[in-house]
Design an enzyme around this catalytic site. Sequence first.
Site, PDB file in Angstrom:
ATOM      1  CE  LYS A  28     -14.238  19.388  20.756  1.00  0.00           C
ATOM      2  NZ  LYS A  28     -14.152  20.017  19.708  1.00  0.00           N
ATOM      3  CB  CYS A  70     -34.858  47.414  15.730  1.00  0.00           C
ATOM      4  SG  CYS A  70     -35.764  48.014  13.917  1.00  0.00           S
ATOM      5  CB  CYS A 116     -35.106  51.072   9.815  1.00  0.00           C
ATOM      6  SG  CYS A 116     -35.791  50.603  11.506  1.00  0.00           S
ATOM      7  CG  ASP A 154      -1.696  -1.053   1.198  1.00  0.00           C
ATOM      8  OD1 ASP A 154      -2.234  -1.710   0.190  1.00  0.00           O
ATOM      9  OD2 ASP A 154      -2.657  -1.195   2.225  1.00  0.00           O
ATOM     10  CE1 TYR A 185     -13.522  11.718  16.405  1.00  0.00           C
ATOM     11  CE2 TYR A 185     -11.530  12.837  16.110  1.00  0.00           C
ATOM     12  CZ  TYR A 185     -13.044  12.752  16.021  1.00  0.00           C
ATOM     13  OH  TYR A 185     -13.465  13.755  15.280  1.00  0.00           O
ATOM     14  CD  GLU A 241     -10.029  10.168  22.169  1.00  0.00           C
ATOM     15  OE1 GLU A 241      -9.565   9.032  22.475  1.00  0.00           O
ATOM     16  OE2 GLU A 241     -10.774  10.454  21.234  1.00  0.00           O
ATOM     17  CG  ASP A 278      -9.160  23.708  16.796  1.00  0.00           C
ATOM     18  OD1 ASP A 278     -10.289  23.582  16.341  1.00  0.00           O
ATOM     19  OD2 ASP A 278      -9.043  24.720  17.009  1.00  0.00           O
ATOM     20  CB  CYS A 327     -36.029  47.261  10.175  1.00  0.00           C
ATOM     21  SG  CYS A 327     -34.163  47.208  10.490  1.00  0.00           S
ATOM     22  CB  SER A 353     -21.562  18.146  18.044  1.00  0.00           C
ATOM     23  OG  SER A 353     -22.885  18.430  18.728  1.00  0.00           O
ATOM     24  CG  LEU A 354     -17.654  15.345  21.687  1.00  0.00           C
ATOM     25  CD1 LEU A 354     -16.138  15.310  21.851  1.00  0.00           C
ATOM     26  CD2 LEU A 354     -18.182  14.034  22.376  1.00  0.00           C
ATOM     27  CG  ASP A 359      -0.688   5.117  -0.197  1.00  0.00           C
ATOM     28  OD1 ASP A 359      -1.650   4.604  -1.039  1.00  0.00           O
ATOM     29  OD2 ASP A 359      -0.765   4.871   1.234  1.00  0.00           O
ATOM     30  CE  LYS A 378     -14.114  23.387  23.171  1.00  0.00           C
ATOM     31  NZ  LYS A 378     -15.064  23.914  22.677  1.00  0.00           N
ATOM     32  CB  CYS A 411     -33.514  50.869  14.323  1.00  0.00           C
ATOM     33  SG  CYS A 411     -32.455  49.720  13.165  1.00  0.00           S
TER      34      CYS A 411
END
Length: 697
Positions: A132, A442, A427, A44, A242, A130, A134, A448, A93-94, A48, A330, A424
Amino acid sequence: MTGIKKIITDMSGKEASAELGRLAKEISTHDEAYYQNNSPLISDGDYDVLRQRNLVIEAAFPYLISNDSPSYKIGAAPSNGFAKVPHARPMLSLGNLFSEADLDDFLAGIRRFLKELTDDPSIQLEIIAEPKIDGLSITLRYEKGLFVSAATRGDGSIGEDVTDNIRTLKGLPFKLGGSPSPDIVEIRGEIYLAKSDFNNLNRCQALAGAKIFSNPRNAAAGSLRQLDATITAARPLKLYAYAWGELSEPVGITQWSFLEQLQVWGFKVNPLTRICSDYLSLIEVYNNIYEQRASLDYDIDGVVYKVNRLDWQDRLGFVSRAPRWAIAHKFPAEKAETIINEIDIQVGRTGSLTPVAKLASVTVGGVVVSNATLHNEDEITRKDVRIGDTVVIQRAGDVIPQVVKVVLDKRPANSTVFEYPKVCPICSADAVRDKDGVVRRCTGGSTCPAQVVERFKHFVSRAAFDIDGFGSKHVEEFFEEGLIKSLVDIFRLQDHGFQLRNREGWGDKSVDKLLAAINNRRNIKLDRFIFALGIRQIGQVNARLLAKHYITIGALRAAMVAASVKGSEALENLNSIDGIGPSVATDLIRFFNNSTNQALLDDFATQINILDFIIKKNSSSLIYGKTIVFTGTLQTVTRGEAKARAEYFGAKVSSSVSKRTDFVIAGEGAGSKAKKATDLGLNVISESQWLELVGDG
Ligand code: IVH
């Protein structure tokens, strides 16, 4: 490969062309041996190398790319974008936690949920910790051990097909290594760009006068989502695996053994992953990873904790879009100091005025920041923020940077207090404070322009109608040109073909593409539609709750009209939806009883088809759609788990018995509720009968 490999930058066009020809033949021989005869002739890794070399030469000599280049042979993406692919299992998601106390709650919650852990506090709860990463989540599908496709997360249910791009990822196993693997295996992980590669890439981009990326994550996203896979090939994207998606048979009995299996298959698993058996060791791993953060060659934004036992993961299940068995701890937000040059007011789609600090640009956690939110007028007063002040700002993940506090020592003599507008700024309609809130709004409503434009942006956005290629710029321009006045006008844009085709910079192709993208969305799911309307307090979660409860747009509209009557059954019914409180109910009733909105909804019916909400999962279950009540003490599971399991099978769990209850599950010591149920002639069943209905595993 035979012959000495020449450095690509030294090649002449003629040499490159000859080499591409050779490579095409060689790769095609190996493809045939591998895919059709199941008997690869080379490893492989060597294969590659061939593909990689082919791609790199093509990147250096784009004019030599032939129609039958190996890079495009297999499942090439359509040239007008990426194909959409539904995920066999959603990519969720977490949830987040931000403190050690939150971590304690997370662990306690799990122990409360699983009966054996509630009953016996000495049983260990092993957790995997583990980093996270990004980056961008990706799912890779293998059939009979061979890589077949890859998709991005998208909205979690539908992603984009990036198979060709992922194929160029160095080190990606095209064939799962080790012992025979299940027929279907979906591997999930994070694609990222190392910090050093990111810096190199930006240096090259700068030299070429090309776009500079603001951080490694954006650069990875830009690199992966290239229609021209040869560009992806030239960017050294990497992957940490993961998790899993669809599996034709279970793999391992713990998260840890799954991670070991991933490595046998040939995937990289993050080396900082640890197994912990108590709170203190988790904190130790967290602190350790946090300390290493700056010295790692990839960005991380926290630590993910996952229950190790997979049977417990199964039982814990999910709450809305996140697992109950995993959570992200986090890292604290990154901070920096800078000066406020000005304060601007932005008008949102519900008319809310939001003060935004215009800052002297500053880098926070690798990203250049020049705006930060000040939230609302009370916050400006509370923090005593003035124009000219030096402030501390912070940014965490993808959230908008915030002003934390003023550095008073650095306040200049000429700093000026900001006069919060009472009208506002767009407007000039009165801007009025919410009765019991901090937001000033507003009152211009649909007169607006700022509100209307924001409503359009929300409507076409990804989580709403998800109209491909209909960005904020189009919304602003079309609105200004009078092409779209009401939301429904988006579906009438096709009647303005001539005007569209004659816009500067637009040709037939771009117009056709946009109109096709709009047409593609004429059938829309009810939950998306409700969300797209931009009703105050109705985000994705509430929109889904409503869709699930009322099933059709007709039923929803009728119920909201009926609910405007105090004391009505419709109002009681609306208030009984778990998660919809009285203030949300008020906003809903106000929206659906407003005559302009009613006309808008009628108008929609002429252009689009709003699909009834379908709860696919387990709709064959006997308790699907039923209202059930638990009473007494259950022996085998905790109340929390029983409720979660019932909801998983599509039942509604209520705390009180009424004639609308379908089943009452009577545990030990069941008292008045069971009696009331019997008196009403309802189905009262025992715990073991209940387990038969839902299975006990
Ligand atoms: S597990 C069902 N593990 O974080 C849970 N996610 O905020 C699946 N992420 O969409 C996710 N590193 O893109 C998991 N070690 C890790 C991760 C990780 C990064 C991302 C992932 C996910 C997002 C959720």
